[in-house]
Design a protein around this motif. Structure first.
Motif, PDB file in Angstrom:
ATOM      1  N   UNK A 718       4.753  10.822   2.377  1.00  0.00           N
ATOM      2  CA  UNK A 718       4.184  10.604   1.172  1.00  0.00           C
ATOM      3  C   UNK A 718       4.994   9.524   0.886  1.00  0.00           C
ATOM      4  N   UNK A 719       5.509   8.693   1.850  1.00  0.00           N
ATOM      5  CA  UNK A 719       6.540   7.233   0.638  1.00  0.00           C
ATOM      6  C   UNK A 719       5.210   6.246  -0.120  1.00  0.00           C
ATOM      7  N   UNK A 720       5.590   6.341  -1.319  1.00  0.00           N
ATOM      8  CA  UNK A 720       4.614   5.249  -1.991  1.00  0.00           C
ATOM      9  C   UNK A 720       5.214   3.612  -1.284  1.00  0.00           C
ATOM     10  N   UNK A 721       4.224   3.182  -0.871  1.00  0.00           N
ATOM     11  CA  UNK A 721       4.136   1.560  -0.773  1.00  0.00           C
ATOM     12  C   UNK A 721       3.840   0.968  -1.382  1.00  0.00           C
ATOM     13  N   UNK A 722       3.773  -1.099  -0.946  1.00  0.00           N
ATOM     14  CA  UNK A 722       3.395  -1.516  -1.834  1.00  0.00           C
ATOM     15  C   UNK A 722       1.729  -1.666  -1.316  1.00  0.00           C
ATOM     16  N   UNK A 723       1.289  -0.633   0.192  1.00  0.00           N
ATOM     17  CA  UNK A 723      -0.363  -0.599   0.340  1.00  0.00           C
ATOM     18  C   UNK A 723      -0.749   0.163   1.241  1.00  0.00           C
ATOM     19  N   UNK A 724      -0.031   1.180  -0.168  1.00  0.00           N
ATOM     20  CA  UNK A 724      -0.647   2.954  -0.076  1.00  0.00           C
ATOM     21  C   UNK A 724      -1.353   3.323  -0.730  1.00  0.00           C
ATOM     22  N   UNK A 725      -2.451   4.202  -1.319  1.00  0.00           N
ATOM     23  CA  UNK A 725      -2.981   4.710  -1.807  1.00  0.00           C
ATOM     24  C   UNK A 725      -3.519   6.466  -1.264  1.00  0.00           C
ATOM     25  N   UNK A 726      -4.262   6.856  -2.550  1.00  0.00           N
ATOM     26  CA  UNK A 726      -4.421   7.906  -1.958  1.00  0.00           C
ATOM     27  C   UNK A 726      -5.912   7.505  -0.683  1.00  0.00           C
ATOM     28  N   UNK A 788       4.379   6.542   4.615  1.00  0.00           N
ATOM     29  CA  UNK A 788       3.644   6.585   3.915  1.00  0.00           C
ATOM     30  C   UNK A 788       2.314   7.716   3.873  1.00  0.00           C
ATOM     31  N   UNK A 789       1.955   7.564   2.415  1.00  0.00           N
ATOM     32  CA  UNK A 789       1.340   8.279   1.949  1.00  0.00           C
ATOM     33  C   UNK A 789      -0.689   7.472   2.280  1.00  0.00           C
ATOM     34  N   UNK A 790      -1.202   8.642   2.487  1.00  0.00           N
ATOM     35  CA  UNK A 790      -2.948   8.128   2.476  1.00  0.00           C
ATOM     36  C   UNK A 790      -3.446   7.077   4.203  1.00  0.00           C
ATOM     37  N   UNK A 791      -2.598   7.918   4.588  1.00  0.00           N
ATOM     38  CA  UNK A 791      -3.080   6.866   6.380  1.00  0.00           C
ATOM     39  C   UNK A 791      -3.731   8.229   6.646  1.00  0.00           C
TER      40      UNK A 791
END
Ligand code: SF4
Length: 838
Positions: A718-726, A788-791
């Motif tokens: 769940x790493x926050x990156x430039x293009x991750x969101x919930x 990353x998170x949200x995928x």
């Protein structure tokens, strides 16, 4: 987008903002909820810029907001209620059929097992909080007692610590702090405070200020920091304990502050004086000199703040680390001054209180509030306004009768006014879950426990689940087990915009309007001294076939006969007469039947809501929130411009909320007011928390590694990156970079495994496996990998077949790895191994 680019965009769009096609709203992708202006073309959010008039974001956005049309016009939106057939397929049914069948099945479960066996999971992420008020109404009508949302896999450990230390939520005045410490937090990507990137750059550029980052990764924020304490994953507790040891052993604490504002330090300081700083530095992998230097800088600052986030809140010893973090700023006296930490006002509480009192006024203040309410309501009655209210269907009554009625109403209402709605609904105290006895914090059941409360033959197991704007089958640990739990229930109802992973396991799916098709808001209002609330007007009509959640809930509540129609009729008549008349009628009705307060959102929707302009019926409950806020914080609300006699301040605040499109400053505090939010008559911080002091003492002997020979890597899931969101962003095309969400790995590990950037790898954990693209980065230590998170959500392709891009993280996480106090899962510490693919 850089700040400069943002400024350029703001300048060019200011010429166009007068066009009726440009409308104000807010980004819904993180808790900052930056104000935006949107150009509408048909049903598209064609262009988006920052709103310079927004009181907190002031025109700032990051790159994530600019492509929100991928949410608004996602391909997997649903436009009809769906009912699962015997064979597992879904059939479209009309709204009346769906509502009547759902109400009948809920009622049957309540009759057979009790309403408390119906579990609610709802929350709406970063911007969809209005339905929560209606969820409370439905819970109250059904007698449902158990509830949770994503906060219970993130913030409940911190909430529990907050509740014990001072009874409320704290945040920092980062913009004006001399020294800022980020703990498991990368605000460059995950933001959390207004204009985070410009603020970070300002701190980094100022030689008089300093930034300390405690993080196993070399994040974008760490790159800007003066001190990066690059701990080994999972060892934050040793690092923080070593810092506190330095504070005490080098006599760097603020002794005057500690003497005047704390109690219990006699239990805390001796323990910290014995911390073996050198050993703990070795344990966490940070040079002792660096820990000492960072601590001295923090202690020497004229003002300092800290921010902890998921990097530690979803890792081993998370609640202990939250406690140690807060001791850092308390023992150095960093509270209640510009540039330090604060407690703040709130308009609507997003959860119940941490320990049953929460951010609500302390008892003496609550009595004051209730007394004020009594005086104001009696004044209203005395003015004769209430003579126009045909309560109980009778003719207008004489003043003395009305005065007596007002006093009686307030006498009965006072206990409810002085506590939170959740208190009124019975969530006060140290409650536990019905089957496993897990601790409930802030009214929220630990997410990691939900499947355990269902997959059992225990007579008190949950039988039904109502899920709103949430995707627990995807977002909770060990999703295979969570899916099994959902299948085991007698009834699952999902309310959502899209046909999510959870919707695919439901008996009924009810299609909701998007956040841009209805009145909506976030209750993450944490600023100080000027606190801001932003009610967002709809940008578009609901897509045909969908309904705002408020209407969905109200239809179910009507079908259940949740409130006597005669009461609603009388309140409607009062509302048509005027707000003062309505106020007295509503409070009197609630005093006569306190259960109405639990269903307040529904009652207000059905009554006052019918008189509101522009279809704002959905948010009629904010009338009650505005009055509660004005009664609880009269001076701060008056400073914000909402003053006057009687109920005028609350009424004026409510009107401003309805009409101000860029948001409303609802309280203006002074720094001295920060102490008013501290619980207890003595307003002191209670710094000794016995169970956590035990945890601190146990660090000497405790293990600091949970990997094994079989699973030697630590996966941060769940790493926050430039293009991750919930996961409300389901369309992979939203991501301009890192579309597939690669697994990141250190150069040393990549070389050892023979991996190249762009290659593929299998990740195996105790509960599952997944395949991913690889990205090699020197920001990670050997042994540490991130996803990353949200995928990993299904999204239809051009030929309408579902395709999944990226890893669904919770196919890999284990609900058994959780914090012993809060039950928060270790998403940032998942033991794993890697298997190269050909
Ligand atoms: S993601 Fe957060 S910081 Fe970025 S624009 Fe949206 S609300 Fe603002």
């Amino acid at each position: 987008m850089t700040n400069l680019e943002g400024r350029a965009l703001s300048q060019t769009h200011s010429e166009r903002i007068d066009s009726p096609d440009w409308r104000k709203s807010a980004c819904i992708l993180c808790e900052c909820n930056c104000g935006i202006e949107v150009k509408i073309e048909g049903r598209r959010l064609a262009k988006i810029h920052g709103d310079k008039q927004h009181p907190t974001s002031a025109g700032y956005t990051c790159e994530k907001a600019l492509r929100l049309d991928h949410y608004q016009n996602g391909r997997d939106r649903i436009t009809s209620p769906l009912r699962r057939a015997e064979d597992g397929t879904y059939e479209e049914v009309d709204w009346d059929t769906a509502i009547s069948e759902i109400a009948a099945r809920l009622q049957a479960i309540k009759d057979e097992h009790g309403g408390e066996r119906i579990f609610f999971y709802a929350g709406g992420g970063q911007g969809n909080h209005v339905p929560g008020a209606y969820g409370q109404s439905l819970r109250a009508a059904l007698g449902s007692r158990y509830y949770s949302n994503a906060l219970a896999q993130e913030k409940t450990g911190e909430m529990w610590v907050d509740g014990r230390l001072y009874g409320g939520h704290t945040k920092g005045d980062f913009e004006h702090s001399e020294v800022v410490l980020f703990l498991g937090k990368n605000p460059w990507q995950s933001h959390s405070f207004p204009r985070s990137r410009p603020v970070l750059k300002e701190i980094a550029a100022d030689p008089q200020r300093a930034m300390i980052v405690v993080d196993p990764r070399r994040t974008e924020t760490a790159d800007l920091a003066d001190f990066h304490l690059q701990v080994r994953p999972g060892t934050d507790a040793w690092c923080l304990a070593a810092m506190l040891g330095v504070l005490v052993q080098e006599d760097l604490i603020d002794r005057q502050f500690v003497a005047e504002h704390t109690k219990g330090t006699e239990e805390v300081l001796p323990l910290l004086s014995r911390v073996p700083v050198g050993e703990y530095a070795e344990q966490c992998g940070v040079p002792e000199d660096l820990i000492r230097a960072a601590t001295r800088r923090f202690a020497a600052a004229s003002s300092a703040t800290t921010y902890e986030d998921l990097g530690i809140q979803q890792a081993p010893n998370s609640t202990l680390v939250s406690y140690l973090n807060k001791l850092l700023w308390i023992l150095t006296g960093n509270f209640g001054r510009p540039g330090t930490m604060y407690l703040h006002s709130s308009l609507v509480s997003i959860a119940g209180s941490p320990t049953g009192s929460g951010t609500r006024p302390k008892p003496s203040r609550a009595r004051h509030v209730a007394t004020q309410a009594a005086a104001k309501l009696t004044t209203v009655a005395a003015q004769g306004v209430a003579r126009a209210v045909p309560l109980a269907g009778r003719s207008p009554a004489p003043d003395d009768v009305l005065n007596a009625l007002a006093r009686t109403a307030v006498d009965r209402l006072a206990p409810l006014l002085s506590g939170s709605l959740s208190t009124a609904m019975g969530s006060k105290g140290n409650r536990v879950t019905p089957v496993t006895g897990a601790r409930i914090i802030g009214g929220l059941m630990p997410c990691s426990s939900i499947a355990d409360e269902i997959l059992t033959d225990h007579p008190d197991r949950f039988r039904a689940m109502w899920i709103d704007s949430s995707n627990p089958a995807h977002s909770l640990p060990d999703s295979a087990r969570m899916a099994e739990a959902l299948r085991a229930l007698d009834l699952v109802v999902v309310v959502d915009v899209a046909f999510t992973e959870t919707a695919r396991l439901a008996d009924y799916v009810l299609p909701a309007a998007t956040q841009f098709e209805k009145w909506e808001a976030t209750f993450f209002n944490f600023e100080f001294p000027r606190n801001v609330f932003h009610l967002r007007a709809p940008l578009l009509d609901p897509l045909p076939g969908t309904l705002p959640e408020s209407e969905i809930y109200s239809r179910v509540l009507r079908e259940l006969g949740a409130v006597d129609p005669g009461v609603l009729d009388r309140l409607r008549i009062a509302a048509a007469t005027g707000r003062d008349a309505f106020a007295l009628a509503f409070f009197a009705a609630a005093a006569a039947d306190p259960s109405l307060l639990g269903k307040a959102a529904y009652v207000l929707h059905e009554t006052l809501g019918t008189t509101l302009p522009d279809g704002a019926r959905t948010v009629a409950f904010l009338w009650g929130a505005a009055h509660m806020c004005a009664l609880a914080n009269p001076d701060a609300v008056a400073r914000a411009g909402f003053d006057g006699p009687g109920l005028r301040p609350g009424e004026r605040l409510f009107d401003a909320i309805l009409t101000e499109r860029s948001g409303v400053t609802f309280t203006v505090d002074t720094w001295d007011d920060a102490w008013n939010y501290v619980r207890g008559n003595d307003r002191r911080f209670t710094v000794a928390i016995p169970s956590l002091l035990d945890g601190l003492a146990d660090l000497d002997e405790a293990s600091s590694s949970w990997t094994t020979d079989e699973f030697p890597f630590v996966l941060a899931a769940g790493e926050r990156r430039a293009f991750t969101a919930n996961t409300i962003i389901r369309d992979p095309d939203w991501r301009r970079r890192d579309r597939n969400g690669a697994l990141r790995i250190s150069p040393a590990d990549a070389q050892r495994l023979g991996l190249q950037t762009g290659g593929r790898i299998r990740i195996v954990t105790e509960v599952g496996s997944a395949e991913s693209e690889v990205e090699i980065t020197d920001t990670l230590q050997s042994g540490h990998i991130t996803l990353p998170n949200g995928l990993g959500v299904d999204h239809p392709t051009d030929d309408d077949s579902p395709a999944q891009v990226g890893v669904a993280l919770n196919t890999l996480t284990n609900s058994r790895h959780r914090d012993p106090i809060a039950g928060t899962p270790w998403h940032k510490y998942v033991p794993a191994r890697l298997e190269p693919l050909p």
